[in-house]
Write a protein that holds these residues in place. Structure first.
Motif, mmCIF file in Angstrom:
data_model
loop_
_atom_site.group_PDB
_atom_site.id
_atom_site.type_symbol
_atom_site.label_atom_id
_atom_site.label_comp_id
_atom_site.label_asym_id
_atom_site.label_seq_id
_atom_site.Cartn_x
_atom_site.Cartn_y
_atom_site.Cartn_z
ATOM 1 N N UNK A 1 -9.750 -10.683 1.152
ATOM 2 C CA UNK A 1 -9.387 -9.548 1.983
ATOM 3 C C UNK A 1 -8.500 -8.552 1.256
ATOM 4 N N UNK A 2 -7.514 -9.051 0.505
ATOM 5 C CA UNK A 2 -6.646 -8.160 -0.269
ATOM 6 C C UNK A 2 -7.425 -7.427 -1.348
ATOM 7 N N UNK A 3 -8.391 -8.114 -1.967
ATOM 8 C CA UNK A 3 -9.214 -7.442 -2.979
ATOM 9 C C UNK A 3 -10.035 -6.320 -2.342
ATOM 10 N N UNK A 4 -10.557 -6.563 -1.146
ATOM 11 C CA UNK A 4 -11.302 -5.512 -0.452
ATOM 12 C C UNK A 4 -10.399 -4.330 -0.133
ATOM 13 N N UNK A 5 -9.158 -4.616 0.266
ATOM 14 C CA UNK A 5 -8.219 -3.531 0.561
ATOM 15 C C UNK A 5 -7.897 -2.738 -0.695
ATOM 16 N N UNK B 1 -0.481 -6.143 1.799
ATOM 17 C CA UNK B 1 -1.553 -5.419 2.489
ATOM 18 C C UNK B 1 -1.037 -4.109 3.059
ATOM 19 N N UNK B 2 0.172 -4.134 3.610
ATOM 20 C CA UNK B 2 0.757 -2.913 4.156
ATOM 21 C C UNK B 2 0.986 -1.881 3.059
ATOM 22 N N UNK B 3 1.457 -2.330 1.884
ATOM 23 C CA UNK B 3 1.699 -1.416 0.769
ATOM 24 C C UNK B 3 0.404 -0.776 0.290
ATOM 25 N N UNK B 4 -0.659 -1.587 0.181
ATOM 26 C CA UNK B 4 -1.953 -1.053 -0.276
ATOM 27 C C UNK B 4 -2.481 -0.027 0.720
ATOM 28 N N UNK B 5 -2.398 -0.347 2.005
ATOM 29 C CA UNK B 5 -2.920 0.556 3.036
ATOM 30 C C UNK B 5 -2.095 1.838 3.092
ATOM 31 N N UNK C 1 -15.522 -11.779 6.840
ATOM 32 C CA UNK C 1 -16.613 -12.281 7.684
ATOM 33 C C UNK C 1 -17.846 -12.607 6.849
ATOM 34 N N UNK C 2 -18.110 -11.783 5.843
ATOM 35 C CA UNK C 2 -19.238 -12.078 4.937
ATOM 36 C C UNK C 2 -19.015 -13.410 4.228
ATOM 37 N N UNK D 1 -11.589 -5.000 5.405
ATOM 38 C CA UNK D 1 -11.038 -6.322 5.083
ATOM 39 C C UNK D 1 -11.685 -7.387 5.955
ATOM 40 N N UNK D 2 -11.731 -7.116 7.247
ATOM 41 C CA UNK D 2 -12.321 -8.090 8.173
ATOM 42 C C UNK D 2 -13.787 -8.313 7.864
#
Length: 382
Positions: free
Chosen positions: A278-282, A207-211, A251-252, A246-247
């Motif tokens: 969440x990772x897919x959303x990121x 997640x950090x790498x994607x962001x 949540x959805x 992501x959140x």
């Protein structure tokens, strides 16, 4: 030939037919032309029948055809030799000539030694002694060849044994390395038996790498890379936006599952499903940041210049000179310009990202914020 064939039973005929077809296929690779293979096999059969004294002398046709009539009999080491005749040229085999020459030379040498040792020996006795010495020499050569072959077989067996032992040793070493790797603690959180990185920290790193990549794409066209404060501000904003997405995505999912009556707290698979979502959303958000950066960089002076050059180059091609302003020419030139502009934007983005990766590192607060984000995703500890 038909006399031999008629003396065979049904299954013997099928066996002989299969053997003949196999031999024809093999002969195809030896003769000059593949269409000569049937003739070569027929000539071989005729020669073998003549050597046997005619058809009437062949008492067991099936065994004779399999052992003598259809098989090649090389008189030397040349694979094209058949009874001293070359299959490709139908002439005397040169290799056989060399073998015969060697044998004759050896016979002459033994004869000269015998005449020197026992001069005046009667012809009949001389022939008998010479034949005996030739037989001894042949037996000696055979024994020497057998010893050489045995030594080669022993060496091959030793090599195979060594290879098996080496493979077993390498397998054991690999298994030991793998066991040691699995026993390593997590490099981030220190958890035991994590193979160097536990699942939670692996997700956090991804997640950090994607962001970070998305933030650098945003910085590539919105901030001066020589101003660390500006870079940090943009990176922090992008991080907040992606974590919020992501959140919201998780949540959805949580809301939809609860509406369907799924007890999330009792579902052990929910943390993994939620993390994947969440990772897919990121990743989707990061892709959007990249697309935006490419669109903005395509409007830079460098990209526009590349576009104009490509347009002019396509318009000046020889097959467009007759109508430089025609609709086909304009369409081709426009397409070339768009391609050049997109390629220039890609190059600019790659250069700027490489510079940003060299000059800037993730903020010190990244880990804490990512832990918090993953905790909110899974509903528990990251």
């Amino acid at each position: 030939m038909s006399w031999l064939w008629d003396r065979l039973s049904g299954w013997q005929q099928r066996k002989i037919e299969t053997t003949a077809r196999t031999e024809l296929v093999r002969l195809t690779g030896l003769v000059l032309r593949k269409e000569d293979a049937p003739g070569a096999l027929a000539e071989r059969l005729e020669a073998r029948i003549a050597q046997s004294g005619g058809l009437v002398m062949i008492r067991e046709p099936f065994a004779w055809l399999l052992s003598r009539g259809l098989v090649q009999r090389p008189a030397c080491s040349d694979t094209r030799c058949d009874d001293g005749i070359r299959l490709d040229t139908n002439e005397a085999c040169e290799s056989c000539g060399n073998v015969i020459h060697i044998r004759r030379a050896h016979r002459a040498r033994l004869g000269a030694q015998l005449d020197q040792e026992q001069p005046g020996l009667p012809t009949a006795e001389r022939r008998q002694v010479l034949e005996e010495r030739l037989r001894e020499h042949t037996e000696h050569e055979s024994e020497t060849r057998e010893r050489r072959h045995a030594a080669q077989r022993a060496q091959s067996e030793r090599m195979r044994t060594a290879a098996r032992e080496r493979a077993a040793r390498e397998h054991e070493e690999a298994a030991a390395r793998e066991a040691a790797r699995h026993a390593l603690p997590c490099a981030d959180c220190g958890s035991k038996d994590a193979a160097g990185l536990c699942a939670a920290c692996s997700r956090r790193r991804e997640l950090n790498s994607v962001i970070t990549e998305a933030g650098m794409c945003e910085v590539s066209w919105t901030a001066n890379p020589n101003r660390p404060d500006d870079v940090a501000t943009v990176m922090d904003r992008v991080r907040t936006e992606i974590l919020d997405r992501v959140t919201a995505s998780v949540d959805e999912l949580r809301t939809a599952l609860e509406a369907d009556g799924v007890a999330i707290a009792d579902d052990p698979s929910f943390p993994d499903v939620a993390t994947s979502r969440g990772l897919r959303a990121a990743r989707e958000a990061a892709a959007e940041y990249r697309i935006t950066a490419l669109a903005q960089l395509a409007r830079t002076r460098q990209a526009q210049t590349e576009s104009r050059y490509a347009y002019a180059a396509e318009q000046s091609r020889s097959h467009h000179r007759h109508a430089p302003t025609g609709p086909d020419t304009i369409a081709a030139a426009t397409q070339a310009a768009e391609t050049a502009r997109a390629r220039a934007a890609e190059d600019l983005l790659a250069q700027r990202l490489e510079r940003l990766r060299t000059q800037h590192t993730p903020l010190a607060t990244d880990a804490e914020r990512l832990v918090d984000a993953l905790t909110r995703i899974t509903g528990g500890a990251a």
